[in-house]
Design a protein around this motif. Structure first.
Motif, short mmCIF file in Angstrom:
data_model
loop_
_atom_site.label_atom_id
_atom_site.label_comp_id
_atom_site.label_asym_id
_atom_site.label_seq_id
_atom_site.Cartn_x
_atom_site.Cartn_y
_atom_site.Cartn_z
N VAL A 17 0.85 -1.20 0.00
CA VAL A 17 0.00 0.00 0.00
C VAL A 17 0.88 1.25 0.00
CG1 VAL A 17 -1.72 1.32 1.31
CG2 VAL A 17 -1.95 -1.16 1.09
N ALA A 18 1.97 1.21 0.75
CA ALA A 18 2.90 2.35 0.75
C ALA A 18 3.48 2.56 -0.65
CB ALA A 18 4.02 2.11 1.77
N ALA A 19 3.80 1.47 -1.35
CA ALA A 19 4.30 1.58 -2.72
C ALA A 19 3.23 2.18 -3.64
CB ALA A 19 4.74 0.20 -3.22
N GLU A 37 0.98 11.98 5.51
CA GLU A 37 -0.12 11.67 6.42
C GLU A 37 -0.66 10.26 6.17
OE1 GLU A 37 -3.12 14.68 5.97
OE2 GLU A 37 -1.72 16.29 6.50
N ARG A 38 -0.88 9.96 4.89
CA ARG A 38 -1.42 8.64 4.55
C ARG A 38 -0.42 7.53 4.85
NH1 ARG A 38 -5.66 8.77 -0.26
NH2 ARG A 38 -6.48 10.87 0.00
N LEU A 39 0.85 7.81 4.62
CA LEU A 39 1.88 6.80 4.90
C LEU A 39 1.91 6.48 6.39
CD1 LEU A 39 3.97 5.19 3.33
CD2 LEU A 39 5.64 6.95 3.88
N GLU A 40 1.74 7.50 7.21
CA GLU A 40 1.69 7.28 8.65
C GLU A 40 0.48 6.41 9.01
OE1 GLU A 40 1.12 10.04 12.59
OE2 GLU A 40 2.36 10.83 10.97
N GLN A 41 -0.66 6.67 8.36
CA GLN A 41 -1.86 5.87 8.60
C GLN A 41 -1.65 4.42 8.15
OE1 GLN A 41 -4.93 7.88 6.44
NE2 GLN A 41 -5.19 9.51 7.97
N VAL A 42 -0.93 4.25 7.04
CA VAL A 42 -0.67 2.89 6.53
C VAL A 42 0.08 2.08 7.57
CG1 VAL A 42 0.72 1.58 4.87
CG2 VAL A 42 -0.77 3.41 4.08
N LEU A 63 -2.74 -4.30 -5.74
CA LEU A 63 -1.64 -4.31 -4.77
C LEU A 63 -0.76 -5.54 -4.92
CD1 LEU A 63 -3.47 -2.98 -1.59
CD2 LEU A 63 -2.13 -1.72 -3.26
N ASN A 64 -1.27 -6.59 -5.50
CA ASN A 64 -0.45 -7.79 -5.66
C ASN A 64 0.60 -7.64 -6.75
OD1 ASN A 64 -1.68 -9.31 -3.61
ND2 ASN A 64 -3.41 -9.75 -4.95
N THR A 65 0.40 -6.67 -7.65
CA THR A 65 1.40 -6.46 -8.70
C THR A 65 2.50 -5.52 -8.25
OG1 THR A 65 0.19 -4.61 -9.67
CG2 THR A 65 -0.28 -6.82 -10.54
N LEU A 66 2.27 -4.79 -7.15
CA LEU A 66 3.30 -3.90 -6.64
C LEU A 66 4.23 -4.68 -5.72
CD1 LEU A 66 1.16 -0.78 -5.75
CD2 LEU A 66 2.75 -1.04 -7.66
N PRO A 67 5.52 -4.56 -5.92
CA PRO A 67 6.45 -5.28 -5.06
C PRO A 67 6.55 -4.60 -3.69
CG PRO A 67 7.67 -3.91 -6.58
CD PRO A 67 6.21 -3.78 -6.94
N ALA A 68 6.71 -5.41 -2.67
CA ALA A 68 7.01 -4.86 -1.36
C ALA A 68 8.46 -4.39 -1.42
CB ALA A 68 6.84 -5.91 -0.28
#
Length: 144
Positions: A17-19, A37-42, A63-68
């Motif tokens: 989600v951060a990515a 702000e959103r990154l902090e919420q994540v 989200l499954n296509t974005l790498p962690a």
């Protein structure tokens, strides 16, 4: 299996989600402050539902296509550059040691009695550290 909103999210889910948020910021949908702000919420989110609320007003992203994100390995140092740095360190050590010995010699010749050879305490530990670095570099070079 579809994840329910009450199901707990993993660190990898939060990273994806951060990515996605980073991608939305790059695309211009989020400014830096809103992104932070959103990154902090994540990273505070515990469930899939909480993660979904962070991105609910943004276009859908799989989200499954974005790498962690994972820490990138440091590039190995160029052996020639490492050897040059080591030579430079030895040159600095030799210069500092020489200056200290000259100062000691001047003090010794102008004083009454003997003067403790204190430059040994300057050059000794520093030299030992450089010697260990030199030996470890030589051992590493032999393994390649």
């Amino acid at each position: 299996m579809v994840a329910s909103p009450e199901m707990r999210a993993s660190d990898g889910d939060r990273e994806r989600v951060a990515a996605a948020l980073r991608e939305h910021m790059v695309d211009g949908r989020l400014d830096v402050d809103e992104f932070n702000e959103r990154l902090e919420q994540v990273y505070k989110s515990r469930t899939y539902g909480e993660l979904a609320r962070v991105t609910s007003d943004l276009p859908a992203t799989d989200l499954n296509t974005l790498p962690a994100t994972k820490p990138q390995p440091k590039p190995s140092k160029d052996p020639k550059k490492a050897r040059d740095e080591l030579r430079a360190n030895w040159a600095i050590w030799a210069m500092a040691s020489s200056i200290n010995w000259v100062i000691w010699l001047i003090v010794s010749t102008t004083s009454d009695g003997s003067v403790y050879p204190w430059p040994l305490w300057v050059m000794g530990p520093w030299g030992v550290v450089l010697l260990i670095g030199t030996l470890s570099q030589a051992a590493g070079g032999n393994r390649r």
